[in-house]
Motif scaffolding. Sequence first.
Motif, PDB file in Angstrom:
ATOM      1  N   PRO A 102       0.817  -1.220   0.000  1.00  0.00           N
ATOM      2  CA  PRO A 102       0.000   0.000   0.000  1.00  0.00           C
ATOM      3  C   PRO A 102       0.852   1.273   0.000  1.00  0.00           C
ATOM      4  CG  PRO A 102      -0.845  -1.537   1.617  1.00  0.00           C
ATOM      5  CD  PRO A 102       0.419  -2.129   1.090  1.00  0.00           C
ATOM      6  N   SER A 156       1.656   2.054  -3.507  1.00  0.00           N
ATOM      7  CA  SER A 156       0.584   2.550  -4.356  1.00  0.00           C
ATOM      8  C   SER A 156       0.072   3.906  -3.870  1.00  0.00           C
ATOM      9  CB  SER A 156      -0.523   1.516  -4.515  1.00  0.00           C
ATOM     10  OG  SER A 156      -1.230   1.364  -3.345  1.00  0.00           O
ATOM     11  N   GLY A 198      -6.362   5.825 -10.089  1.00  0.00           N
ATOM     12  CA  GLY A 198      -6.022   4.406 -10.036  1.00  0.00           C
ATOM     13  C   GLY A 198      -5.225   4.071  -8.789  1.00  0.00           C
ATOM     14  N   GLY A 199      -4.245   4.897  -8.474  1.00  0.00           N
ATOM     15  CA  GLY A 199      -3.397   4.644  -7.305  1.00  0.00           C
ATOM     16  C   GLY A 199      -4.181   4.647  -6.003  1.00  0.00           C
ATOM     17  N   PHE A 200      -5.022   5.654  -5.825  1.00  0.00           N
ATOM     18  CA  PHE A 200      -5.808   5.708  -4.586  1.00  0.00           C
ATOM     19  C   PHE A 200      -6.812   4.561  -4.516  1.00  0.00           C
ATOM     20  CE2 PHE A 200      -4.742  10.389  -4.237  1.00  0.00           C
ATOM     21  CZ  PHE A 200      -4.014  10.244  -3.077  1.00  0.00           C
ATOM     22  N   ALA A 201      -7.425   4.223  -5.657  1.00  0.00           N
ATOM     23  CA  ALA A 201      -8.421   3.150  -5.648  1.00  0.00           C
ATOM     24  C   ALA A 201      -7.767   1.805  -5.328  1.00  0.00           C
ATOM     25  CB  ALA A 201      -9.145   3.081  -6.992  1.00  0.00           C
ATOM     26  N   VAL A 202      -6.609   1.543  -5.936  1.00  0.00           N
ATOM     27  CA  VAL A 202      -5.909   0.283  -5.640  1.00  0.00           C
ATOM     28  C   VAL A 202      -5.512   0.235  -4.168  1.00  0.00           C
ATOM     29  CG1 VAL A 202      -3.697  -0.867  -5.954  1.00  0.00           C
ATOM     30  CG2 VAL A 202      -5.086  -0.357  -7.924  1.00  0.00           C
ATOM     31  N   SER A 203      -5.006   1.362  -3.644  1.00  0.00           N
ATOM     32  CA  SER A 203      -4.606   1.375  -2.230  1.00  0.00           C
ATOM     33  C   SER A 203      -5.812   1.102  -1.341  1.00  0.00           C
ATOM     34  CB  SER A 203      -4.035   2.734  -1.827  1.00  0.00           C
ATOM     35  OG  SER A 203      -3.232   3.250  -2.831  1.00  0.00           O
ATOM     36  N   HIS A 204      -6.922   1.727  -1.695  1.00  0.00           N
ATOM     37  CA  HIS A 204      -8.123   1.536  -0.885  1.00  0.00           C
ATOM     38  C   HIS A 204      -8.527   0.060  -0.876  1.00  0.00           C
ATOM     39  CE1 HIS A 204     -11.690   2.787   1.217  1.00  0.00           C
ATOM     40  NE2 HIS A 204     -12.431   2.095   0.370  1.00  0.00           N
ATOM     41  N   ARG A 205      -8.503  -0.549  -2.060  1.00  0.00           N
ATOM     42  CA  ARG A 205      -8.866  -1.971  -2.138  1.00  0.00           C
ATOM     43  C   ARG A 205      -7.940  -2.816  -1.281  1.00  0.00           C
ATOM     44  NH1 ARG A 205      -9.225  -4.604  -7.903  1.00  0.00           N
ATOM     45  NH2 ARG A 205      -9.551  -6.496  -6.685  1.00  0.00           N
ATOM     46  N   MET A 206      -6.641  -2.515  -1.369  1.00  0.00           N
ATOM     47  CA  MET A 206      -5.679  -3.299  -0.596  1.00  0.00           C
ATOM     48  C   MET A 206      -5.919  -3.129   0.893  1.00  0.00           C
ATOM     49  SD  MET A 206      -1.844  -3.119  -1.988  1.00  0.00           S
ATOM     50  CE  MET A 206      -1.769  -2.004  -3.325  1.00  0.00           C
ATOM     51  N   LEU A 207      -6.103  -1.872   1.308  1.00  0.00           N
ATOM     52  CA  LEU A 207      -6.200  -1.598   2.742  1.00  0.00           C
ATOM     53  C   LEU A 207      -7.481  -2.166   3.335  1.00  0.00           C
ATOM     54  CD1 LEU A 207      -4.745   1.990   2.728  1.00  0.00           C
ATOM     55  CD2 LEU A 207      -3.710  -0.053   3.693  1.00  0.00           C
ATOM     56  N   LEU A 208      -8.532  -2.262   2.522  1.00  0.00           N
ATOM     57  CA  LEU A 208      -9.776  -2.849   3.020  1.00  0.00           C
ATOM     58  C   LEU A 208      -9.565  -4.295   3.458  1.00  0.00           C
ATOM     59  CD1 LEU A 208     -12.708  -1.724   0.701  1.00  0.00           C
ATOM     60  CD2 LEU A 208     -12.282  -1.151   3.091  1.00  0.00           C
ATOM     61  N   MET A 209      -8.581  -4.959   2.847  1.00  0.00           N
ATOM     62  CA  MET A 209      -8.395  -6.380   3.138  1.00  0.00           C
ATOM     63  C   MET A 209      -7.656  -6.649   4.437  1.00  0.00           C
ATOM     64  SD  MET A 209      -7.551  -7.856  -0.635  1.00  0.00           S
ATOM     65  CE  MET A 209      -5.872  -7.315  -0.461  1.00  0.00           C
ATOM     66  N   PHE A 210      -6.885  -5.653   4.903  1.00  0.00           N
ATOM     67  CA  PHE A 210      -6.132  -5.893   6.136  1.00  0.00           C
ATOM     68  C   PHE A 210      -7.076  -5.862   7.329  1.00  0.00           C
ATOM     69  CE2 PHE A 210      -2.704  -5.068   3.328  1.00  0.00           C
ATOM     70  CZ  PHE A 210      -1.642  -5.788   3.842  1.00  0.00           C
ATOM     71  N   ARG A 259      -6.286   3.161   6.383  1.00  0.00           N
ATOM     72  CA  ARG A 259      -7.378   3.556   5.487  1.00  0.00           C
ATOM     73  C   ARG A 259      -7.650   5.049   5.590  1.00  0.00           C
ATOM     74  NH1 ARG A 259     -11.233  -0.979   7.116  1.00  0.00           N
ATOM     75  NH2 ARG A 259      -9.266  -1.956   7.705  1.00  0.00           N
ATOM     76  N   ASN A 278      -5.092   6.928   3.641  1.00  0.00           N
ATOM     77  CA  ASN A 278      -5.371   6.954   2.212  1.00  0.00           C
ATOM     78  C   ASN A 278      -6.408   8.039   1.886  1.00  0.00           C
ATOM     79  OD1 ASN A 278      -4.900   5.857  -0.389  1.00  0.00           O
ATOM     80  ND2 ASN A 278      -6.845   4.772  -0.277  1.00  0.00           N
ATOM     81  N   MET A 306      -6.262  11.448  -0.555  1.00  0.00           N
ATOM     82  CA  MET A 306      -7.236  11.862  -1.577  1.00  0.00           C
ATOM     83  C   MET A 306      -7.665  13.309  -1.355  1.00  0.00           C
ATOM     84  SD  MET A 306      -9.809   8.630  -1.894  1.00  0.00           S
ATOM     85  CE  MET A 306      -9.236   6.961  -1.702  1.00  0.00           C
ATOM     86  N   GLY A 317      -8.768   5.370 -14.681  1.00  0.00           N
ATOM     87  CA  GLY A 317      -7.937   4.874 -13.576  1.00  0.00           C
ATOM     88  C   GLY A 317      -8.744   4.081 -12.569  1.00  0.00           C
ATOM     89  N   THR A 318      -9.881   4.636 -12.142  1.00  0.00           N
ATOM     90  CA  THR A 318     -10.686   3.955 -11.134  1.00  0.00           C
ATOM     91  C   THR A 318     -11.199   2.624 -11.666  1.00  0.00           C
ATOM     92  OG1 THR A 318     -11.431   6.148 -10.508  1.00  0.00           O
ATOM     93  CG2 THR A 318     -12.547   4.292  -9.487  1.00  0.00           C
ATOM     94  N   ALA A 354      -8.444   0.091 -11.740  1.00  0.00           N
ATOM     95  CA  ALA A 354      -8.019  -0.284 -10.384  1.00  0.00           C
ATOM     96  C   ALA A 354      -9.036  -1.209  -9.723  1.00  0.00           C
ATOM     97  CB  ALA A 354      -7.832   0.961  -9.537  1.00  0.00           C
ATOM     98  N   MET A 410      -6.300  -9.207  -7.665  1.00  0.00           N
ATOM     99  CA  MET A 410      -5.283  -8.918  -6.653  1.00  0.00           C
ATOM    100  C   MET A 410      -3.925  -9.514  -7.019  1.00  0.00           C
ATOM    101  SD  MET A 410      -5.636  -6.944  -4.221  1.00  0.00           S
ATOM    102  CE  MET A 410      -6.920  -5.720  -4.313  1.00  0.00           C
ATOM    103  N   PHE A 421       0.611   2.192 -13.446  1.00  0.00           N
ATOM    104  CA  PHE A 421       0.220   3.527 -12.969  1.00  0.00           C
ATOM    105  C   PHE A 421       1.450   4.414 -12.798  1.00  0.00           C
ATOM    106  CE2 PHE A 421      -3.798   1.650 -10.952  1.00  0.00           C
ATOM    107  CZ  PHE A 421      -4.552   2.028 -12.036  1.00  0.00           C
ATOM    108  N   ALA A 476      -3.677 -11.094   3.302  1.00  0.00           N
ATOM    109  CA  ALA A 476      -4.802 -10.253   3.743  1.00  0.00           C
ATOM    110  C   ALA A 476      -6.016 -10.521   2.859  1.00  0.00           C
ATOM    111  CB  ALA A 476      -4.417  -8.777   3.693  1.00  0.00           C
ATOM    112  N   TYR A 489      -3.887  -9.812  10.291  1.00  0.00           N
ATOM    113  CA  TYR A 489      -2.486  -9.403  10.220  1.00  0.00           C
ATOM    114  C   TYR A 489      -1.713  -9.688  11.495  1.00  0.00           C
ATOM    115  CZ  TYR A 489      -4.484  -5.069  12.160  1.00  0.00           C
ATOM    116  OH  TYR A 489      -5.166  -4.169  12.917  1.00  0.00           O
TER     117      TYR A 489
END
Lengths: 94, 454
Positions: A31, A34, A76-88, B30, B33, B37, B70-71, B74, B79, B89, B348, B354
């Motif tokens: 994360p 990204s 794209g970067g923020f969306a990918v990070s968000h997806r990743m962080l949701l999983m932790f 989170r 992040n 934004m 982008g969105t 993504a 994964m 990106f 994850a 974790y």
Amino acid sequence: MEIWMLLSILVLACFIGYFVVWGVTPALHSPLMSVSNAISGIVVIGALVTAGVADASIAKLLGLIAVFLASVNIFGGFAVSHRMLLMFKKKEKK
Amino acid sequence: MSWLLPLSYILSGSLFIFSIRGLASPQTARGGNLLGMLGMILAIAATMFSPLVSDWLLPFGVILLGGMVGTYSALKVKMTSLPQMVAAFNGLGGLSSVFVALAEIISGSRAYLDNSIGLIIGAVAFSGSMVAFAKLQGLISAKALVFKGQQFLNLVLAVAMFGLCGYFIWSGDLEIFYYLAALTILLGVLLILPIGGADMPVVISILNAYSGWAAVGIGFSLNNVLLIIVGAIVGASGAILSYIMVKAMNRSLLSVMLGGFGAEKQGSTSALGQDKTARSGNPQDAAFIMENANKVIIVPGYGMAVAQAQHILKEMADDLHKSYGVEVKFAIHPVAGRMPGHMNVLLAEANVPYEDVFELEEINREFATADVAYVIGANDVTNPLAKTDPGSPIYGMPVLDVEKAKTVFFVLRSLNSGYSGVENPLFFAENTIMLYGDAKKVTEEIVAALEQNK
């Protein structure tokens, strides 16, 4: 004088980056990549300035392309990070 | 209202710093992040409605368009394709800097040096990331692509690049600037081609840093403080990550960048393997041994990612813990996978909490008290030769001490040596049992056996 001021800011920002990044937990290194990738899209504000001139020109066109590319990068970067962080997740409490 | 723009930039820069700061722990990440934004929205809005920009409508439309592209990509990406997505990106960000630098010079900017820096670093970030993307996506071979005279060619091109750059700064000739862009893009391709798959964590980190430094160059050209601050932070982040990755392999940045590592495999029938035989077992035996264990440590590697075995692995861990009361932990080597923290993300994704996932230094001592080390799709990161054989190319690399566990399982397709080309003597150790096959299939069979024995 201007250049020295900008250089000072650069050096100080490097120090901030150094300490903040070392504080990131290794588990979140993906994360981190990204998120930092997304915020490197900040170059969009430079692109906006070149794309924002009033009359049509080659430079404006190039600026618009730059705005487009940076926007893909940012969103794209923020969306990918968000997806990743949701999983932790933490352990479910029993 | 000339104070509005600088004030927004100060706020936005602070938000970015807090956003990275948030990544210090998964609980705050989170939120971090989201702050990022927010910082970005603020910076864009403030710039768009400042006197610097007279036509904001068209650029705004383009932002929305780019944002959708982008969105969409993504959210669509699987994964497992994450490393190449990040690379792609990153490349676009670099290319954006290239276009800004070009536009600046065309519209008569005199900041020749600053724009050259932005152009060169952005162009390498772009083409290098595209090659990394192609390698990770499997469009081209992930192996190190080496040919005779490659390093010499790169050196010549690099010298030519600096020469052109110097000539441009001296002359300000626009045509030279185009040549400079083309040459640098070519150089970026050639620099990344010789770097093999397992060195990708380093490459991706370096390219990440480049896109930051490119922004710094543009920032100097436009006298824009926010670009300088943010670019420096991104640059520092990439630099630190590459440092951590390189350290975790005990290699130098130069040796990674020169490439060729793992290009030619040493004959896999080295003296070591000829007089010894590896003991192989079946998944049912493995299930039996693990259900009677007190503590199992799972060591995932890139093989797990390729086989998509993380979900079934989580099932195995749950079965062992819930039905048999076994303590299960996960041990991760910093360079496992194709980008920093790759294994953590995959685990994850499979809902492994974790708290159960540990870094090398945190868990290495625990192997001595573990009954089973379950190594799935990893090899080099467990090789004890890194500790004992000064002649080995991986000597000095920190490794996971799996051999200290009572029983070691290796889930691998074959006895072949790993990426480094060094044979792993652990395969022939007395407490090692090889489980040949696809990481997912083998683990599935273990889970089936665990369910049956309940």
